[in-house]
Design a protein around this motif. Structure first.
Motif, PDB file in Angstrom:
ATOM      1  N   PHE A 159       0.839  -1.200   0.000  1.00 28.22           N
ATOM      2  CA  PHE A 159       0.000   0.000   0.000  1.00 28.22           C
ATOM      3  C   PHE A 159       0.871   1.246   0.000  1.00 28.22           C
ATOM      4  CE2 PHE A 159       0.453  -1.183   4.483  1.00 28.22           C
ATOM      5  CZ  PHE A 159       0.836   0.012   5.078  1.00 28.22           C
ATOM      6  N   THR A 160       0.215   2.384  -0.213  1.00 29.28           N
ATOM      7  CA  THR A 160       0.900   3.672  -0.264  1.00 29.28           C
ATOM      8  C   THR A 160       0.286   4.606   0.773  1.00 29.28           C
ATOM      9  OG1 THR A 160       1.275   3.388  -2.642  1.00 29.28           O
ATOM     10  CG2 THR A 160       1.551   5.615  -1.760  1.00 29.28           C
ATOM     11  N   ILE A 161       1.131   5.444   1.352  1.00 25.81           N
ATOM     12  CA  ILE A 161       0.686   6.533   2.223  1.00 25.81           C
ATOM     13  C   ILE A 161       0.963   7.826   1.481  1.00 25.81           C
ATOM     14  CG2 ILE A 161       1.036   7.719   4.430  1.00 25.81           C
ATOM     15  CD1 ILE A 161       2.064   5.029   5.536  1.00 25.81           C
ATOM     16  N   THR A 162      -0.022   8.703   1.393  1.00 17.47           N
ATOM     17  CA  THR A 162       0.198   9.981   0.716  1.00 17.47           C
ATOM     18  C   THR A 162       0.144  11.124   1.724  1.00 17.47           C
ATOM     19  OG1 THR A 162      -2.150  10.282   0.202  1.00 17.47           O
ATOM     20  CG2 THR A 162      -0.795   9.149  -1.435  1.00 17.47           C
ATOM     21  N   THR A 163       0.740  12.238   1.328  1.00 17.86           N
ATOM     22  CA  THR A 163       0.736  13.419   2.197  1.00 17.86           C
ATOM     23  C   THR A 163       0.653  14.676   1.357  1.00 17.86           C
ATOM     24  OG1 THR A 163       1.859  14.495   4.061  1.00 17.86           O
ATOM     25  CG2 THR A 163       3.263  13.647   2.295  1.00 17.86           C
ATOM     26  N   ASN A 164      -0.063  15.651   1.876  1.00 15.22           N
ATOM     27  CA  ASN A 164      -0.175  16.970   1.272  1.00 15.22           C
ATOM     28  C   ASN A 164       0.740  17.903   2.056  1.00 15.22           C
ATOM     29  OD1 ASN A 164      -1.299  19.786   0.981  1.00 15.22           O
ATOM     30  ND2 ASN A 164      -2.640  18.732  -0.455  1.00 15.22           N
ATOM     31  N   TYR A 165       1.624  18.610   1.367  1.00 11.92           N
ATOM     32  CA  TYR A 165       2.600  19.449   2.065  1.00 11.92           C
ATOM     33  C   TYR A 165       1.932  20.516   2.925  1.00 11.92           C
ATOM     34  CZ  TYR A 165       5.492  17.097  -1.352  1.00 11.92           C
ATOM     35  OH  TYR A 165       6.102  16.130  -2.098  1.00 11.92           O
ATOM     36  N   ALA A 166       0.740  20.955   2.508  1.00 12.72           N
ATOM     37  CA  ALA A 166       0.034  21.987   3.264  1.00 12.72           C
ATOM     38  C   ALA A 166      -0.376  21.513   4.658  1.00 12.72           C
ATOM     39  CB  ALA A 166      -1.198  22.453   2.490  1.00 12.72           C
ATOM     40  N   ASP A 167      -0.402  20.183   4.883  1.00 13.75           N
ATOM     41  CA  ASP A 167      -0.777  19.660   6.200  1.00 13.75           C
ATOM     42  C   ASP A 167       0.152  20.146   7.301  1.00 13.75           C
ATOM     43  OD1 ASP A 167      -2.904  18.284   5.170  1.00 13.75           O
ATOM     44  OD2 ASP A 167      -1.881  16.338   5.073  1.00 13.75           O
ATOM     45  N   PHE A 168       1.385  20.500   6.936  1.00 13.69           N
ATOM     46  CA  PHE A 168       2.349  20.950   7.940  1.00 13.69           C
ATOM     47  C   PHE A 168       2.761  22.408   7.734  1.00 13.69           C
ATOM     48  CE2 PHE A 168       2.392  16.522   8.731  1.00 13.69           C
ATOM     49  CZ  PHE A 168       2.848  16.354  10.036  1.00 13.69           C
ATOM     50  N   LEU A 169       1.954  23.140   6.967  1.00 15.60           N
ATOM     51  CA  LEU A 169       2.205  24.568   6.791  1.00 15.60           C
ATOM     52  C   LEU A 169       1.379  25.372   7.783  1.00 15.60           C
ATOM     53  CD1 LEU A 169       2.194  24.898   2.886  1.00 15.60           C
ATOM     54  CD2 LEU A 169       4.175  25.107   4.399  1.00 15.60           C
ATOM     55  N   PRO A 170       1.828  26.582   8.139  1.00 16.84           N
ATOM     56  CA  PRO A 170       1.041  27.433   9.034  1.00 16.84           C
ATOM     57  C   PRO A 170      -0.151  28.033   8.294  1.00 16.84           C
ATOM     58  CG  PRO A 170       2.941  28.638   8.245  1.00 16.84           C
ATOM     59  CD  PRO A 170       3.081  27.228   7.711  1.00 16.84           C
ATOM     60  N   MET A 204       1.377  23.797  -3.780  1.00 18.18           N
ATOM     61  CA  MET A 204       0.255  24.185  -2.935  1.00 18.18           C
ATOM     62  C   MET A 204      -1.020  23.627  -3.564  1.00 18.18           C
ATOM     63  SD  MET A 204      -0.333  25.783  -0.078  1.00 18.18           S
ATOM     64  CE  MET A 204       0.817  27.119   0.233  1.00 18.18           C
ATOM     65  N   LEU A 205      -1.300  22.358  -3.275  1.00 16.39           N
ATOM     66  CA  LEU A 205      -2.386  21.640  -3.932  1.00 16.39           C
ATOM     67  C   LEU A 205      -3.561  21.443  -2.992  1.00 16.39           C
ATOM     68  CD1 LEU A 205      -0.170  18.846  -5.526  1.00 16.39           C
ATOM     69  CD2 LEU A 205      -0.946  20.948  -6.625  1.00 16.39           C
ATOM     70  N   PRO A 206      -4.784  21.392  -3.535  1.00 17.96           N
ATOM     71  CA  PRO A 206      -5.945  21.052  -2.700  1.00 17.96           C
ATOM     72  C   PRO A 206      -5.770  19.646  -2.125  1.00 17.96           C
ATOM     73  CG  PRO A 206      -6.632  21.897  -4.846  1.00 17.96           C
ATOM     74  CD  PRO A 206      -5.168  21.665  -4.938  1.00 17.96           C
ATOM     75  N   LYS A 207      -6.230  19.463  -0.915  1.00 19.85           N
ATOM     76  CA  LYS A 207      -6.127  18.154  -0.277  1.00 19.85           C
ATOM     77  C   LYS A 207      -7.008  17.146  -1.010  1.00 19.85           C
ATOM     78  CE  LYS A 207      -5.308  15.584   3.621  1.00 19.85           C
ATOM     79  NZ  LYS A 207      -4.111  15.450   4.442  1.00 19.85           N
ATOM     80  N   GLN A 208      -6.431  15.986  -1.327  1.00 25.34           N
ATOM     81  CA  GLN A 208      -7.170  14.939  -2.008  1.00 25.34           C
ATOM     82  C   GLN A 208      -7.068  13.641  -1.223  1.00 25.34           C
ATOM     83  OE1 GLN A 208      -5.604  14.692  -5.970  1.00 25.34           O
ATOM     84  NE2 GLN A 208      -6.726  16.472  -6.707  1.00 25.34           N
ATOM     85  N   SER A 209      -8.116  12.862  -1.256  1.00 28.21           N
ATOM     86  CA  SER A 209      -8.101  11.545  -0.628  1.00 28.21           C
ATOM     87  C   SER A 209      -8.151  10.480  -1.717  1.00 28.21           C
ATOM     88  CB  SER A 209      -9.293  11.385   0.312  1.00 28.21           C
ATOM     89  OG  SER A 209     -10.505  11.543  -0.413  1.00 28.21           O
ATOM     90  N   SER A 210      -7.802   9.277  -1.344  1.00 30.29           N
ATOM     91  CA  SER A 210      -7.802   8.171  -2.304  1.00 30.29           C
ATOM     92  C   SER A 210      -8.296   6.915  -1.611  1.00 30.29           C
ATOM     93  CB  SER A 210      -6.390   7.943  -2.857  1.00 30.29           C
ATOM     94  OG  SER A 210      -6.329   6.741  -3.597  1.00 30.29           O
ATOM     95  N   ASP A 211      -9.063   6.125  -2.351  1.00 27.83           N
ATOM     96  CA  ASP A 211      -9.545   4.845  -1.811  1.00 27.83           C
ATOM     97  C   ASP A 211      -8.420   3.815  -1.741  1.00 27.83           C
ATOM     98  OD1 ASP A 211     -12.092   5.883  -1.642  1.00 27.83           O
ATOM     99  OD2 ASP A 211     -12.681   5.166  -3.638  1.00 27.83           O
ATOM    100  N   TYR A 212      -7.291   4.131  -2.375  1.00 22.53           N
ATOM    101  CA  TYR A 212      -6.207   3.150  -2.468  1.00 22.53           C
ATOM    102  C   TYR A 212      -4.954   3.549  -1.686  1.00 22.53           C
ATOM    103  CZ  TYR A 212      -9.255   1.801  -6.309  1.00 22.53           C
ATOM    104  OH  TYR A 212     -10.339   1.443  -7.050  1.00 22.53           O
ATOM    105  N   ALA A 213      -5.039   4.626  -0.912  1.00 21.82           N
ATOM    106  CA  ALA A 213      -3.876   5.091  -0.153  1.00 21.82           C
ATOM    107  C   ALA A 213      -4.325   5.631   1.196  1.00 21.82           C
ATOM    108  CB  ALA A 213      -3.127   6.170  -0.930  1.00 21.82           C
ATOM    109  N   PHE A 214      -3.462   5.500   2.180  1.00 21.02           N
ATOM    110  CA  PHE A 214      -3.709   6.073   3.500  1.00 21.02           C
ATOM    111  C   PHE A 214      -3.195   7.512   3.526  1.00 21.02           C
ATOM    112  CE2 PHE A 214      -3.499   1.516   4.218  1.00 21.02           C
ATOM    113  CZ  PHE A 214      -4.534   1.290   5.114  1.00 21.02           C
ATOM    114  N   ASP A 215      -3.806   8.333   4.353  1.00 17.27           N
ATOM    115  CA  ASP A 215      -3.390   9.725   4.507  1.00 17.27           C
ATOM    116  C   ASP A 215      -2.492   9.843   5.736  1.00 17.27           C
ATOM    117  OD1 ASP A 215      -3.609  12.702   4.048  1.00 17.27           O
ATOM    118  OD2 ASP A 215      -4.475  12.555   6.062  1.00 17.27           O
ATOM    119  N   LEU A 216      -1.311  10.419   5.577  1.00 15.07           N
ATOM    120  CA  LEU A 216      -0.330  10.467   6.660  1.00 15.07           C
ATOM    121  C   LEU A 216      -0.847  11.254   7.862  1.00 15.07           C
ATOM    122  CD1 LEU A 216       2.480   9.808   7.722  1.00 15.07           C
ATOM    123  CD2 LEU A 216       3.330  11.846   6.570  1.00 15.07           C
TER     124      LEU A 216
END
Length: 556
Positions: free
Chosen positions: A147-158, A170-182
């Motif tokens: 499996f894959t874990i994905t992360t959006n860089y904005a999750d750790f931005l102020p 600077m991308l909109p947060k996306q979810s996936s049925d095939y990956a976990f979110d960090l």
């Protein structure tokens, strides 16, 4: 320490290496930092301050997630991200459970990923959100990946950026049925409670793929002890202080960027300003805002900053130490003097000689006696010899030959490559394939790769030598020298040249060849020169000489 090195060892650097918090894996340094200074800032990420307690807690929670998913000691997990706090969290979470970190350059495309993931038999990849589609595209061809874990860089931005963040990331947060979110994993998983027992000098912590000098890239297996030793040696020899503020902008997936931006952070306990990528204006602002004192850079980064309009009016005076690497441009004394003037005294010098197989940093530069054009002297517990490759005999001081290295940073071997391991690793010595020489004071001069040596009419020509000489021409910004077939001479030198903007369209190839003929030995000067707009490089700034040569050969 031999007598030559003893003579050159700096008076203010201790001669025996000791470990600041003990001979333990670096992930335990994170935990001790969290215990002794929980509220001190570990990372500054575009205005987001992450404390040691928060960093350690996130690592523990991701580690527990790995355990719950059945990840075991020795399993290999890929990190496929830009520079970000998530990279550091992933790195130490993997190692905390005895797993093996496999850095994956975010520039890698699908074909490269297929080979590397399969070669390492990775079970998990943690990927930046913008890179996840590449993994999806090859899912059917990487059977080991569970499996894959994905992360959006904005999750750790102020909420409000203190310095500009790259817009393309600077991308909109996306979810996936095939990956976990960090971030969800960290928020929803309890911290790790049971820590596996590790043998730091035997258990592999890191699998770094080499650049593939011969054949396909090979995975160099490095232990927790290799990383601890080289990190402690770098901190001690470069006199990094507990109150320093570090700037980390070199790619963390690269062995030198990892040493400087991941390992030194946790070993020293210093605050580190982490940037996702280099951009001159952002780097300048970060240095000013956070009063950065210590920076590991690539020479082209310093040049870019020096060429910024109005740089003399900016305040870079907090900088005291700049370890730099000669990728793309050499670290020369004139460059260092310009840097010193703009920063009001910051010392800039060649960072070190090293390679993936030794966890880099095999030399360091004595600050009281900097020799530009060299890589410094061997670091702690390190032997460096120059040998004649054909006989294995050590050559006299000042004579060029193959560099071989021995120290506690030496790798265990290449994954699944016993023949390549036997060729490179012999009786604890790494046979580097690099050409160099040692002077009477023990300073190492790097002259090039054995495989890149150009043989012209029986004479040995080192590409770096030609490039350094071409760099003295007022029109030449950068150059790369390669060998091309010559029926009479065996090989001749061809140079690919990037011109300075002011000279584009105003100077001819023939003029530079004439100048080179007048300023270089007859066997050495380039018979052919081609102007190009830019040099192909890795993400760390290292020029891809063989790629450039191969592409041009394909065009012929």
């Amino acid at each position: 320490m031999n007598k030559v090195i003893q003579k050159s060892w700096p008076t203010d650097v201790r001669k025996q290496l000791t470990y600041r918090l003990g001979e333990i894996p670096l992930h335990e340094y994170v935990k001790k930092n969290a215990k002794y200074q929980p509220d001190r800032t570990a990372l500054q990420f575009y205005g987001k301050a992450i404390t040691w307690h928060a960093l350690d807690d996130a690592i523990d929670r991701l580690s527990q997630f790995f355990i719950e998913k059945g990840i075991q000691k020795g399993d290999r997990i890929g990190l496929y991200m830009q520079n970000c706090p998530q990279y550091i969290i992933g790195h130490f979470a993997v190692q905390r459970i005895g797993g093996v970190v496999v850095p994956l350059n975010p520039m890698y495309k699908e074909t490269e990923l297929i080979y590397l993931v399969n070669e390492a038999a990775m079970r998990i990849i943690i990927a930046g959100q913008e890179l996840y589609s590449r993994i999806q595209n090859i899912a059917q061809e990487i059977k080991s990946l569970e499996f894959t874990i994905t992360t959006n860089y904005a999750d750790f931005l102020p909420e409000e950026l203190a310095i500009p963040f790259p817009e393309e990331l600077m991308l909109p947060k996306q979810s996936s049925d095939y990956a976990f979110d960090l971030l969800s994993i960290i928020d929803e998983t309890d911290p790790l409670q049971d820590y596996p027992v590790l043998d730091i000098w035997e258990d592999v912590a890191l699998l770094v793929f080499t650049s593939g000098t011969t054949g396909r890239p090979k995975g160099a297996m490095l232990t927790h002890g290799n990383a601890l030793f080289k990190t402690a040696a770098a901190v001690s020899s470069n006199q990094i202080r507990s109150n320093d503020v570090l700037l980390a902008v070199a790619p963390l997936c690269h062995i030198a960027g990892m040493l400087m931006g991941v390992n030194i952070l946790v070993y020293s306990g210093c605050e580190t300003v982490l940037l996702t990528k280099f951009e001159p204006q952002t780097a300048i602002t970060a240095i000013e805002k956070y009063q950065v004192t210590t920076w590991y850079s690539i020479a082209v980064m310093n040049t870019a900053i020096l060429n910024m309009p109005g740089i003399e009016e900016r305040n870079l005076t907090s900088l005291r130490l700049n370890m730099a690497t000669s990728f793309g441009l050499p670290v020369t004394e004139p460059l260092a003097l310009r840097w010193r003037d703009v920063t009001d005294g910051c010392l800039m010098f060649e960072a070190a000689y090293g390679l993936s197989e030794t966890h880099t940093g095999d030399t360091f530069m004595p600050q009281e006696n900097v020799k530009y054009g060299t890589c410094g002297i061997p670091t702690y517990e390190t032997e460096i010899k120059i040998i004649e490759s054909s006989t294995g005999e050590e050559v006299p001081i000042g004579t060029q030959g193959e560099i071989i290295v021995k120290n506690p940073g030496v790798f265990k071997g290449y994954l699944n490559r016993p023949e390549a391991t036997a060729e490179t690793l012999r009786d604890g010595w790494v046979y580097t394939g690099d050409i160099g020489k040692l002077d009477e004071d023990g300073y190492l001069y790097y002259l090039g790769r054995v495989k890149e040596l150009i043989k012209c009419s029986g004479y040995s020509v080192f590409p770096e030598d030609v490039e350094a000489l071409l760099g003295k021409h007022p029109a030449v910004l950068q150059s790369v020298a390669v060998g091309i077939p010559d029926k009479k001479r065996g090989e001749s030198v061809k140079a690919f040249v990037v011109l300075k903007p002011a000279y584009k369209g105003t100077i001819q190839v023939s003029e530079i060849i004439t100048w080179a003929k007048e300023n270089m030995a007859a066997y050495k000067y380039p018979r052919e020169i081609e102007f190009i707009e830019s040099l192909p490089t890795t993400s760390s700034g290292k020029v891809l000489r063989r790629l450039l040569k191969k592409e041009r050969e394909a065009d012929d």
